[in-house]
Design a protein around this motif. Sequence first.
Motif, PDB file in Angstrom:
ATOM      1  N   HIS A  82      16.743  39.564  53.342  1.00 19.62           N
ATOM      2  CA  HIS A  82      17.923  39.294  54.174  1.00 19.62           C
ATOM      3  C   HIS A  82      18.696  40.589  54.424  1.00 19.62           C
ATOM      4  O   HIS A  82      19.291  41.154  53.504  1.00 19.62           O
ATOM      5  CB  HIS A  82      18.840  38.270  53.484  1.00 19.62           C
ATOM      6  CG  HIS A  82      20.016  37.849  54.302  1.00 19.62           C
ATOM      7  ND1 HIS A  82      20.105  36.620  54.930  1.00 19.62           N
ATOM      8  CD2 HIS A  82      21.158  38.505  54.624  1.00 19.62           C
ATOM      9  CE1 HIS A  82      21.247  36.534  55.575  1.00 19.62           C
ATOM     10  NE2 HIS A  82      21.909  37.669  55.413  1.00 19.62           N
ATOM     11  N   HIS A 113      20.811  43.027  57.842  1.00 19.62           N
ATOM     12  CA  HIS A 113      21.345  43.062  59.215  1.00 19.62           C
ATOM     13  C   HIS A 113      21.209  44.482  59.735  1.00 19.62           C
ATOM     14  O   HIS A 113      22.180  45.252  59.746  1.00 19.62           O
ATOM     15  CB  HIS A 113      22.827  42.653  59.215  1.00 19.62           C
ATOM     16  CG  HIS A 113      23.083  41.289  58.656  1.00 19.62           C
ATOM     17  ND1 HIS A 113      23.027  40.153  59.422  1.00 19.62           N
ATOM     18  CD2 HIS A 113      23.381  40.873  57.396  1.00 19.62           C
ATOM     19  CE1 HIS A 113      23.284  39.093  58.669  1.00 19.62           C
ATOM     20  NE2 HIS A 113      23.499  39.509  57.440  1.00 19.62           N
ATOM     21  N   GLU A 122      21.670  33.279  59.459  1.00 16.85           N
ATOM     22  CA  GLU A 122      22.231  32.539  58.385  1.00 16.85           C
ATOM     23  C   GLU A 122      23.120  31.420  58.888  1.00 16.85           C
ATOM     24  O   GLU A 122      23.888  31.602  59.821  1.00 16.85           O
ATOM     25  CB  GLU A 122      23.019  33.451  57.445  1.00 16.85           C
ATOM     26  CG  GLU A 122      24.014  34.381  58.140  1.00 16.85           C
ATOM     27  CD  GLU A 122      24.470  35.485  57.190  1.00 16.85           C
ATOM     28  OE1 GLU A 122      25.256  35.195  56.293  1.00 16.85           O
ATOM     29  OE2 GLU A 122      24.028  36.632  57.385  1.00 16.85           O
ATOM     30  N   HIS A 153      21.103  32.553  50.455  1.00 20.16           N
ATOM     31  CA  HIS A 153      21.222  33.994  50.646  1.00 20.16           C
ATOM     32  C   HIS A 153      22.458  34.479  49.899  1.00 20.16           C
ATOM     33  O   HIS A 153      23.484  33.800  49.886  1.00 20.16           O
ATOM     34  CB  HIS A 153      21.265  34.283  52.154  1.00 20.16           C
ATOM     35  CG  HIS A 153      22.387  35.132  52.610  1.00 20.16           C
ATOM     36  ND1 HIS A 153      22.487  36.458  52.286  1.00 20.16           N
ATOM     37  CD2 HIS A 153      23.478  34.844  53.351  1.00 20.16           C
ATOM     38  CE1 HIS A 153      23.595  36.941  52.823  1.00 20.16           C
ATOM     39  NE2 HIS A 153      24.215  35.993  53.467  1.00 20.16           N
ATOM     40  N   ASP A 193      21.369  42.304  52.066  1.00 21.93           N
ATOM     41  CA  ASP A 193      22.455  41.953  52.982  1.00 21.93           C
ATOM     42  C   ASP A 193      23.016  43.231  53.618  1.00 21.93           C
ATOM     43  O   ASP A 193      24.193  43.294  53.972  1.00 21.93           O
ATOM     44  CB  ASP A 193      23.568  41.162  52.287  1.00 21.93           C
ATOM     45  CG  ASP A 193      24.402  40.334  53.268  1.00 21.93           C
ATOM     46  OD1 ASP A 193      23.952  40.115  54.412  1.00 21.93           O
ATOM     47  OD2 ASP A 193      25.515  39.918  52.900  1.00 21.93           O
TER      48      ASP A 193
HETATM   49 ZN   LIG Z   1      23.947  38.254  55.774  1.00 24.41          ZN
END
Ligand SMILES: [Zn+2]
Length: 295
Positions: free
Chosen positions: A38, A40, A131, A192, A242
């Motif tokens: 996970h 970004h 998400e 997550h 993350d």
């Molecule tokens: Zn996230």
Amino acid sequence: MAEPARDTYVERRSTQGRKDLTYPEPPEPLAVPVYDNHCHLEIADGDDPLGLDEQLRRAAAVGVAGVVQASGDLVSSRWAVAAAERHANVLAAVAIHPNDAPTFAERGALDDALAEIDALAAHPRVRAVGETGLDFFRTGEEGRPAQFASFEAHIEIAKRHGIAMQIHDRDAHREVLGTLHRVGAPEKTVFHCFSGDADMAREATEMGCFLSFAGNVTFKNAQNLRDALHATPLERILVETDAPFLTPAPFRGRPNAPYLVPLTLRAIASELGVDADELGARVAANTVAVYGEFR
Ligand SMILES: [Zn+2]
């Protein structure tokens, strides 16, 4: 493939109040490759943001063999699919974020947005809806009906396409678990950046969910997460960054990136008293069980 130009980034993270905006030194490479399930990577961060190619190159150099690019709106979802089309070691997750669902609903645009997420979810490089979930920290009472409706719609999309689901749960543990009990969790459901305690870890894994631990498991004040780790069967543990958020200790506050996964994996191994290579092999197998092969 060519490096995407800086202006293809869809967002820039605020650097306000942060002192050191340089990327940390790479950690010792892992002997057994793992995945960042996970992140970004469409969000530019730091003094000298890393492009996607460089992010993936640095990750591979330390044994992080692939990433799942998560999304929160239509622009980032389309970006994730495009990145996964270009790169064999990127898989995509698509969704409208729980904090964006009320904004879409106010404009009367939530149904159309969900229809596009549903269409993107059919793409073979999209291996998760995410998400999605509930966030009672940033969304007030008035936004919650839209959040619940969006969460349930994402659950249906994940089930319809037979793909995984990545849950964002902030200050809404009871309501997230309650929703999953009520409508039934998709077969491969991932919390997550798991933020609950040992009791919640037991309840979620008994339902068959996976718990993904992020860099905050290394934070001094996160004893609840380390307690939760001990309550989680090894075959339910995943690891994530993350990124660009939640940079693990000792680099808290600096930009995060998938190449820093080894720090979190080793912290988990040492907390559990297990060999890092054995844990890595287990976590990699769990990741492939949830998202399929990275290729
Ligand atoms: Zn996230």
